[in-house]
Scaffold this active site. Structure first.
Site, mmCIF file in Angstrom:
data_model
loop_
_atom_site.group_PDB
_atom_site.id
_atom_site.type_symbol
_atom_site.label_atom_id
_atom_site.label_comp_id
_atom_site.label_asym_id
_atom_site.label_seq_id
_atom_site.Cartn_x
_atom_site.Cartn_y
_atom_site.Cartn_z
ATOM 1 N N GLY A 74 41.373 82.579 63.496
ATOM 2 C CA GLY A 74 40.762 83.678 64.240
ATOM 3 C C GLY A 74 40.416 83.307 65.672
ATOM 4 C CG LEU A 75 42.991 83.772 68.521
ATOM 5 C CD1 LEU A 75 43.185 85.141 69.163
ATOM 6 C CD2 LEU A 75 43.856 82.738 69.233
ATOM 7 C CB CYS A 131 46.240 86.333 67.268
ATOM 8 S SG CYS A 131 45.293 85.530 65.977
ATOM 9 C CB ILE A 192 58.198 84.292 65.904
ATOM 10 C CG1 ILE A 192 58.348 83.179 64.866
ATOM 11 C CG2 ILE A 192 59.520 84.970 66.166
ATOM 12 C CD1 ILE A 192 58.820 83.649 63.490
ATOM 13 N N GLY A 245 58.533 76.676 62.786
ATOM 14 C CA GLY A 245 59.033 75.707 61.818
ATOM 15 C C GLY A 245 59.838 74.551 62.358
#
Lengths: 303, 255
Positions: A74-75, A131, A192, A245
């Site tokens: 949550g930043l 986000c 992404i 990834g």
């Protein structure tokens, strides 16, 4: 190994190599500086920074899943003032570029951070409109092409450094979103961000994450990321920082062949603290093996 | 600089149901390690990515060996439990802050439960004076003799009553009414919360070792946070880097 040319240019800023860190996985480099020589990184992309300090979500904030992980941080961040005071001087000691990820809940908040960074000694801005862990903003801006264009335009108006817009994969058509950012005046794109996901503890019959849902990252999402970088690179003229990834040099090469100019290492840092260096060396090895002189020679070569 | 180490396993045995003791040669870690710190162990199995943070049970400066005692609670620890003597395990450490030991303190009280007991073994070695230890288990106590061997007075409680008194560490506290200048505690959250409340009432300073799901283990990813007090406000601190040991006064227990 012969010396290969790994220099890349992202929105007018020259990086010694394409390897950087994905925002939120590397703090501001202080912790990983114990494991890697930060001078060797093309750039450090720091943790998302907002106009004031954010406390983040409740714990647990992490769930391991098959070949990946969910997070719902949550930043959490100290706010732009503390960031300017503490983190920039630390990073400036190293010969690497600084990319600051901008978080906000409203257009005004994004603009406030960017204005405060106008005189700061940093190289690039990365606008986080993607986000999945913050309800009020972030991703809600990133899922509508018109909104992406609007936010980008507003932030671009007050930004002094080139502006990269970080896109969410949680959309029907990534190309449409990328075009929105381009129309808004973005200087580059990052993609992404994480894929929205969820895990359940079947024994407790409860979600694993306190926030219920979170962002999926790690090798499990790489094929989605490669596809999106490929599609966007074909449709938009902006430089792309590819991520999702990346664990090895081969993974990074795959992103570059799909059309990425830069590559960001994220979740791999948690699995291997020297992952960025391993990726860098892996890229060099590939270039040597196939006699690639300049990294741009293989960029976007997939038809 | 720190690096991911390849460590030779000397022993990895089940000492109680689902509880394993692993010893490996780790001269680099031994040089720096202290009680209350932890080590990140890697499973090296494709789909299981994240390291497993395990607290240090014992450090042997002479032989360069580290002992960890861990519970098999999921797929990762299950894989680690199948590793054999002679195998190599990947690790980084020592991580976290560890307990602080004040030479002036002469009356020590250790309160630990279940898999929170192992870090107390290394701690006991460094405490001078009177050491009282309360250990609680569901059943099958571990490391009781080891802790006694370092000169501590140990009392045990088990939920099934098979060893020591029937009950938990709070029952031991209520029975003994101990006096102490410093408390050290590690175990399940409800136990830590009870210890925090009790020690606050008696105004005895307490160091509590917390546990949280982690990813990086070095303070960068911010997934393992704990709510702590900050002047008139509160903040989320990192269990892996700012902890795992926190002063009782710092921690906020309600969500």
């Amino acid at each position: 190994m012969t010396k290969v040319n790994m220099k890349v240019n992202i929105s007018g800023v020259e990086l010694k190599n394409p390897v950087m860190t994905a925002s939120g996985t590397f703090g501001s480099g202080i912790e990983y500086g114990e494991f890697v020589d930060l001078n060797r990184l093309g750039a450090v992309v720091v943790k998302g920074i907002a106009n004031t300090s954010w406390k983040g979500n409740a714990s647990p904030r992490v769930a391991e899943t098959f070949g990946g992980m969910l997070n719902s941080v949550g930043l959490q961040n100290p706010g732009v003032d503390e960031f300017i005071q503490k983190d920039i001087p630390f990073l400036r000691k190293y010969d690497t570029k600084i990319i600051v990820n901008i978080a906000g809940k409203t257009v005004e908040e994004y603009c406030e951070v960017v204005k405060k960074l106008a005189t700061a000694d940093i190289d690039l801005l990365e606008l986080n409109i993607s986000c999945p862990n913050v309800k009020e903003g972030g991703v809600s801006f990133g899922t509508d092409a018109k909104m992406v264009e609007y936010v980008t335009k507003q932030v671009k108006r007050v930004s002094k450094q080139p502006l990269i817009v970080k896109l969410t994969p949680n959309v029907t058509d990534i190309v449409e979103i990328a075009k929105g950012a381009e129309a808004g005046g973005a200087d580059g794109l990052s993609l992404i961000n994480t894929l929205l996901g969820m895990a359940i503890d079947i024994h407790k019959r409860k979600p694993v994450l306190a926030n219920v849902v979170g962002g999926l990252s790690g090798p499990a999402i790489k094929p989605v990321a490669i596809r999106m970088v490929y599609q966007v690179a074909k449709a938009v003229g902006l430089p792309i920082i590819g991520m999702g990834g990346i664990m090895t040099g081969e993974d990074a090469i795959e992103f570059i062949q799909a059309g990425a100019t830069g590559v960001a290492v994220g979740t791999a840092n948690f699995i291997n603290p020297t992952a960025t260096m391993d990726v860098l060396e892996g890229i060099g090895k590939y270039m040597n093996q196939y006699g690639v002189e300049k990294i741009s020679d293989i960029r976007g070569i997939i038809a | 600089m720190m690096e991911k180490l390849q460590l030779k396993i000397r022993m990895n045995e089940e000492i109680a149901p689902k509880i394993y003791k692993i010893i490996f040669l780790a001269t680099e870690i031994v040089k720096k390690a202290k009680a209350g710190q932890f080590i990140n162990l890697y499973c090296n199995k494709g789909e299981l990515l994240l390291p497993r943070p395990i607290s240090i049970c014992e450090v042997n400066k002479k032989t360069g060996e580290i002992t960890l005692v861990y519970a098999v609670v999921g797929k990762g620890t299950e894989i680690i439990s199948t590793m054999k003597s002679g195998d190599t395990i990947e690790a980084i450490g020592p991580l976290g802050n560890g307990f602080s030991v004040d030479e002036e303190v002469k009356q020590h009280l250790i309160i630990a439960g279940g898999i929170g007991v192992p870090p107390m073994v290394e701690l006991v070695k460094f405490l001078k004076g009177n050491i009282t230890v309360y250990l609680g288990f569901r059943c099958n106590p571990i490391l009781v003799e080891t802790i006694k061997q370092y000169g501590a007075t140990v009392y045990v409680a088990t939920e099934d009553g098979s060893v020591g008194i029937k009950g938990n560490v709070m029952d031991l506290i209520n029975q003994h009414n101990p006096v102490a200048e410093m408390i050290y505690s590690c175990g399940p959250k409800p136990m830590l919360k009870a210890v925090a409340e009790w020690s606050e009432k008696l105004k005895i300073p307490a160091q509590l070792s917390l546990e949280e799901r982690m990813a990086c283990g070095i303070g960068a990813c911010l997934v393992c946070t704990c709510k702590t007090k900050k002047e008139q406000d509160w903040e989320n601190k990192r269990v892996c880097k700012d902890g795992p040991v926190f002063w009782r006064d710092e921690v906020i227990w309600h969500d």
